[in-house]
Enzyme design. Structure first.
Site, short mmCIF file in Angstrom:
data_model
loop_
_atom_site.label_atom_id
_atom_site.label_comp_id
_atom_site.label_asym_id
_atom_site.label_seq_id
_atom_site.Cartn_x
_atom_site.Cartn_y
_atom_site.Cartn_z
N HIS A 1 -22.23 2.62 9.35
CA HIS A 1 -23.69 2.46 9.36
C HIS A 1 -24.28 3.02 8.08
O HIS A 1 -23.58 3.63 7.26
CB HIS A 1 -24.32 3.11 10.60
CG HIS A 1 -24.53 4.59 10.52
ND1 HIS A 1 -25.58 5.23 11.15
CD2 HIS A 1 -23.82 5.56 9.88
CE1 HIS A 1 -25.50 6.52 10.92
NE2 HIS A 1 -24.46 6.76 10.16
N CYS B 1 -26.67 9.75 3.60
CA CYS B 1 -26.56 8.84 4.77
C CYS B 1 -27.13 7.46 4.45
O CYS B 1 -26.98 6.53 5.25
CB CYS B 1 -27.28 9.42 5.99
SG CYS B 1 -26.58 10.98 6.52
N HIS C 1 -21.25 4.29 5.28
CA HIS C 1 -20.22 5.28 5.58
C HIS C 1 -19.95 5.09 7.09
O HIS C 1 -20.45 4.13 7.67
CB HIS C 1 -20.69 6.70 5.23
CG HIS C 1 -21.85 7.15 6.03
ND1 HIS C 1 -23.13 6.70 5.79
CD2 HIS C 1 -21.94 7.99 7.10
CE1 HIS C 1 -23.96 7.25 6.67
NE2 HIS C 1 -23.26 8.03 7.47
N HIS D 1 -18.39 6.74 11.21
CA HIS D 1 -18.14 7.85 12.13
C HIS D 1 -17.23 7.42 13.27
O HIS D 1 -17.18 6.25 13.64
CB HIS D 1 -19.46 8.35 12.76
CG HIS D 1 -20.43 8.90 11.76
ND1 HIS D 1 -20.24 10.09 11.12
CD2 HIS D 1 -21.61 8.41 11.28
CE1 HIS D 1 -21.26 10.32 10.30
NE2 HIS D 1 -22.11 9.32 10.36
N ASP E 1 -17.56 -1.11 18.65
CA ASP E 1 -16.34 -0.53 18.07
C ASP E 1 -15.82 -1.36 16.89
O ASP E 1 -15.70 -2.59 16.98
CB ASP E 1 -15.24 -0.44 19.14
CG ASP E 1 -14.03 0.33 18.63
OD1 ASP E 1 -14.23 1.33 17.90
OD2 ASP E 1 -12.90 -0.06 18.96
N HIS E 2 -15.51 -0.66 15.80
CA HIS E 2 -15.01 -1.31 14.57
C HIS E 2 -16.03 -2.31 14.03
O HIS E 2 -15.66 -3.31 13.44
CB HIS E 2 -13.63 -1.96 14.78
CG HIS E 2 -12.52 -0.95 14.75
ND1 HIS E 2 -12.30 -0.08 15.79
CD2 HIS E 2 -11.58 -0.65 13.80
CE1 HIS E 2 -11.27 0.70 15.49
NE2 HIS E 2 -10.82 0.39 14.30
N GLU F 1 -22.32 12.15 16.81
CA GLU F 1 -22.10 11.43 15.55
C GLU F 1 -20.98 12.11 14.78
O GLU F 1 -20.15 11.47 14.15
CB GLU F 1 -23.38 11.44 14.73
CG GLU F 1 -23.35 10.52 13.55
CD GLU F 1 -24.72 10.42 12.89
OE1 GLU F 1 -25.35 9.36 12.99
OE2 GLU F 1 -25.16 11.43 12.28
#
Lengths: 135, 135, 135, 135, 135, 135
Positions: free
Chosen positions: E15, E34, E40, E42, E80-81, E125
């Site tokens: 994100h 950010c 980047h 998480h 996810d992913h 996060e």
């Protein structure tokens, strides 16, 4: 072939990093806030590993009740809720860095267990700093 | 040079420590409350390590999808939500200590992976007791 | 204003989910592999919370030695290394789901502590499934 | 005799697994959802181990302030909150698998520390997948 | 009386924090690293809590197989992913801060479960930054 | 509707439980080994929660950089690597139990944040003993 059994324990203690031969200035320079003369402290987490052969009779490498008792007598009783510098003989002359505490724990445990075992000591000073010593 | 890839998994099982050749008294003496005839249980946490060389083409040492599938088929399916003494063939004659369970897992996984890999098995019976077996 | 003190403990036990009034098929349908007649088991992690006012004299809300002793006597002694269905009176008639085990623990602890305290029980059946019960 | 000091660190980054020489179909086949062209990401957890001899003067194997600074400059500054494929030179041509990221971190750290030390790198891509590289 | 059942899950995603109405300079000023335009990522850890009454028949508050399926379909499959900004409809117009992601997850889950339940969402996060949203 | 953002931090400190008005015998009787005159210590883990409304502009409840700075200035600088009894003004007259340390941390943080926020403090003295204070 290698089989190792591990047992965890913990103790909470105060310490300071300090060399008597050095001036206060040199202690502060090298050890920073860890040298605070009023002490600070940690929750030390310990993992003791015992490497050896399995006893075919029991299926144990070592009876964990024995290992637990040795750790209790050699580490928890003398170190827990203590000031390491003032109340543990070894650290009256040896600086209680996490390296030296791990070596002291190793020496105390190895002399209590059968020499056919190899011993390892993993000691966490904080969740981010830790050492492993294998004799 | 050494590169090892690890994959975690877990299973929940019942067991008791017990040797058929021994009297109930001797089982109770040696294995204590772990010998409860009605069984007790654990959340077993498993880490399988695979040591080998990197495949320059993919950048993988091993495709983790394959390792995950092997662990699922060889450990999770036969062990999860099972009574190890009654429902896993190996433990009908071998005492299901954490040492013996780790050795059984090692033997099951090693026969499924290419012989160019070295395998290690770390098995937690509780967060405070665990073993590492490397074949 | 709210102040709560927490103490963790753990126990390892076998159980199965099962209703005697139901057929084996219905038990298997509703409870899946948790209904294995040979039992499975868990490392249960427990957090007991005690909410109340601070004792200005000691700076304690409750003496943790007392709370630790109550948890030991009411939970660890009767539950640890036991088969919950067979060896804990309450679960001979009540299904030992994590919800019902938490309620049983709550009821055992609340009757041992002063009624000026509010009690909460957090119980992990696995690291991924847990409940909180507050009476 | 072996003594190793460990320091943990972490960084959050985006990446994708991808080989330019391969078609999109082959990338998807081999790398699955890890090959998403829009990237995904991880909280990478890192443990750097330094093996050597204790300095009798200080009781340190290595001053952790130095190790922390090396990890900060060589890993956290260039990798944290970055897209590894686009913003780290090495991964413009090398696939950023967890294996390759660990090797890159090893190479960056080893060149900054005294050659009398042996270095190890443990890198978690997720809590369930990780690698150890020892050079 | 209050009883809550929790289920954990996780997803790995990329994100960036970004407001289209703002200049790049303002985005960088407010959101810092950010806001990296290359993204980047998480490992997001999720705990969904469901508060309600116990079903006396089963001893369940809710069948965890159902809760697990809802989390899988409403969170893991779509998140996810993935790149949250580019691939999740809600975050094309809403900034994917951990607060907004938790609210989106809450809204997705609440519409799938019976209205007699109260839902809570805890979203990590990183291990050091997390939120709880209760609707 | 309730939304809370949490930030973790930690500090390592020495302390002893002690009331000056009491005899050494009474201190030892009530506080046990926690009353060691040479001090002991802990790795304190802290979670600060801030409850409020989301800022629609940024998607933040509070800018975590601000919360991190407040925790650093009000807790980490004055408490980390310190002897709480000797070096923190409040604990010269108040017994530094984990309850009282949590209340002191709450009071320090609440006066630095906007009064529209509700604050909570969770403080771990050890992984097994902790408190939550909500003002």
């Amino acid at each position: 072939m290698s089989l190792t059994v591990y047992r965890k324990a913990h103790f909470n203690a105060a310490h300071r990093l300090y060399k008597e031969e050095w001036s206060n200035e040199k202690n502060a320079l090298i050890f920073g806030k860890c040298s605070n003369p009023n002490y600070h402290g940690h929750n030390y987490d310990l993992e003791v590993g015992v490497t050896g052969e399995i006893d075919e009779e029991t299926g144990f490498l070592i009876d964990l009740k024995i290992l637990k008792k040795v750790i209790y007598e050699e580490v928890e009783v003398p170190f827990d809720h203590k000031n390491l510098n003032l109340e543990v003989e070894a650290f009256k002359t040896v600086n209680p860095t996490v390296e030296n505490i791990a070596i002291e724990i190793y020496n105390r445990i190895v002399k209590r267990l059968d020499s056919r075992f190899d011993i390892s000591v993993k000691l966490y000073e904080t969740p981010r700093n830790f050492v492993v010593y294998t004799g």
